[in-house]
Design an enzyme around this catalytic site. Sequence first.
Site, PDB file in Angstrom:
ATOM      1  N   TYR A  50       0.745  -1.105  -0.001  1.00  0.00           N
ATOM      2  CA  TYR A  50       0.132   0.067  -0.020  1.00  0.00           C
ATOM      3  C   TYR A  50       0.836   1.216   0.085  1.00  0.00           C
ATOM      4  CZ  TYR A  50      -3.694  -3.278   1.422  1.00  0.00           C
ATOM      5  OH  TYR A  50      -4.563  -4.150   1.712  1.00  0.00           O
ATOM      6  N   HIS A 114      -1.380 -12.285   2.395  1.00  0.00           N
ATOM      7  CA  HIS A 114      -2.024 -11.471   1.565  1.00  0.00           C
ATOM      8  C   HIS A 114      -2.755 -12.179   0.423  1.00  0.00           C
ATOM      9  CE1 HIS A 114      -1.947  -7.032   0.348  1.00  0.00           C
ATOM     10  NE2 HIS A 114      -3.135  -7.690  -0.149  1.00  0.00           N
ATOM     11  N   GLN A 170      -9.836 -12.380   5.203  1.00  0.00           N
ATOM     12  CA  GLN A 170     -10.020 -11.032   4.465  1.00  0.00           C
ATOM     13  C   GLN A 170     -10.565 -11.322   3.043  1.00  0.00           C
ATOM     14  OE1 GLN A 170      -7.567  -7.091   3.404  1.00  0.00           O
ATOM     15  NE2 GLN A 170      -7.807  -7.886   5.632  1.00  0.00           N
ATOM     16  N   GLY A 202     -17.985  -1.036  -2.840  1.00  0.00           N
ATOM     17  CA  GLY A 202     -18.090  -1.401  -4.412  1.00  0.00           C
ATOM     18  C   GLY A 202     -17.061  -0.592  -5.153  1.00  0.00           C
ATOM     19  N   GLY A 204     -16.545   2.578  -4.757  1.00  0.00           N
ATOM     20  CA  GLY A 204     -17.166   3.826  -5.019  1.00  0.00           C
ATOM     21  C   GLY A 204     -18.584   3.760  -5.529  1.00  0.00           C
ATOM     22  N   GLN A 267     -14.405  12.383   6.102  1.00  0.00           N
ATOM     23  CA  GLN A 267     -15.088  11.178   5.293  1.00  0.00           C
ATOM     24  C   GLN A 267     -15.080  10.000   6.463  1.00  0.00           C
ATOM     25  OE1 GLN A 267     -12.614   9.635   2.138  1.00  0.00           O
ATOM     26  NE2 GLN A 267     -14.048   8.246   1.666  1.00  0.00           N
ATOM     27  N   LEU A 268     -14.252  10.025   7.157  1.00  0.00           N
ATOM     28  CA  LEU A 268     -14.190   8.824   8.338  1.00  0.00           C
ATOM     29  C   LEU A 268     -15.308   9.420   9.431  1.00  0.00           C
ATOM     30  CD1 LEU A 268     -13.326   6.437   9.908  1.00  0.00           C
ATOM     31  CD2 LEU A 268     -11.539   7.892  10.992  1.00  0.00           C
ATOM     32  N   ASN A 271     -18.445   8.154   7.885  1.00  0.00           N
ATOM     33  CA  ASN A 271     -18.903   6.830   7.743  1.00  0.00           C
ATOM     34  C   ASN A 271     -19.097   6.181   8.904  1.00  0.00           C
ATOM     35  OD1 ASN A 271     -18.669   6.977   5.035  1.00  0.00           O
ATOM     36  ND2 ASN A 271     -16.649   6.213   4.872  1.00  0.00           N
TER      37      ASN A 271
END
Length: 328
Positions: A50, A114, A170, A202, A204, A267-268, A271
């Site tokens: 990342y 991963h 995950q 999805g 966005g 944004q957090l 949400n």
Amino acid sequence: MRYRLFGRTGLRVSELVLGTMALRDADEYRRILDVFAAAGGNFLDTAPMYGPGEELLGSVLRDRDRFVIGTKYTPTRDPADPNAAGNHRKNLMLSLEQSLRKLRTDYIDVYWVHVWDRLTPIEETLRALDDAVRSGKVLHLGISDVPAWVVARANTVAELRDRTRFAGLQVPYNLLWRDAERELIPMAEAFGMSVTAWGPLGQGVLSGRAGRRADPGRFTERQRAAAAAVDEVAAELGVPAAHVALAWTRHRSPAVLPIVGVSSAGQLTENLGAVELMLSDEAVETLEAAAPFDLGFPGDFIASCDTAPGIYGEQVSRVDTSGYTLRA
């Protein structure tokens, strides 16, 4: 924020996981962590691939022990080195040491495979991971992007040989991507595993902010229908569309913990309100009718047998199944 147990480990993790893939600015990262912690959040998801994720997290994180940090290994550390990738012992050991340095910590709470490496026997991976746990550098194990049979085999082998089991799975999961319901989520429930769900909006499409991360002009008919249904339910409930999409991922199984990826504290904050939303049966029907999904064989076939007198006898309808999860 409430807490769930991470698999059968006893570890308490927040019901939303903070995804860090999109974070690049250190100052905003600190604000995001402060907002998350103030709401009771403690579960962080990162990975070496990342971008600067691990290094940035290590530089901004305060009170490290208060958080549950999950990071991963498998992808290459050096494209020119054939042994710098995969789930074998050498890459595991070197990847782990690299992550510890970047995160500025001496242990990882949850170390994730991963992606399934089909060239490395799962028994080899299990033994190497168990050694990492016994060393104290890793506390718990998870595995990502893998067939259900591989995890079932791994955890059965681990149980028989007294090795550390995978406590977390995950997978991608949202109203549009429900493949995990066929085998993966039922398997995780059977083994008592937690399921951290990536892509709950999805990419966005289901966020109500189409165009920020998704181009409405490129939506398929199914994507447009799902997005419209999410908007419809959100309008009826007077909540943001993202709340509806996140709530949907949580309503089917208490094992599911959505990964909320954000790029700003604002944004957090928006949400986080999703944890208070419980969808009615009518709302769920509206959402799922817009994006039909079939389990396929053997799921649908087995479900059709559950109440079939020709299979289980004339008294099948009188059998009390309360307490059982009748999931294919």
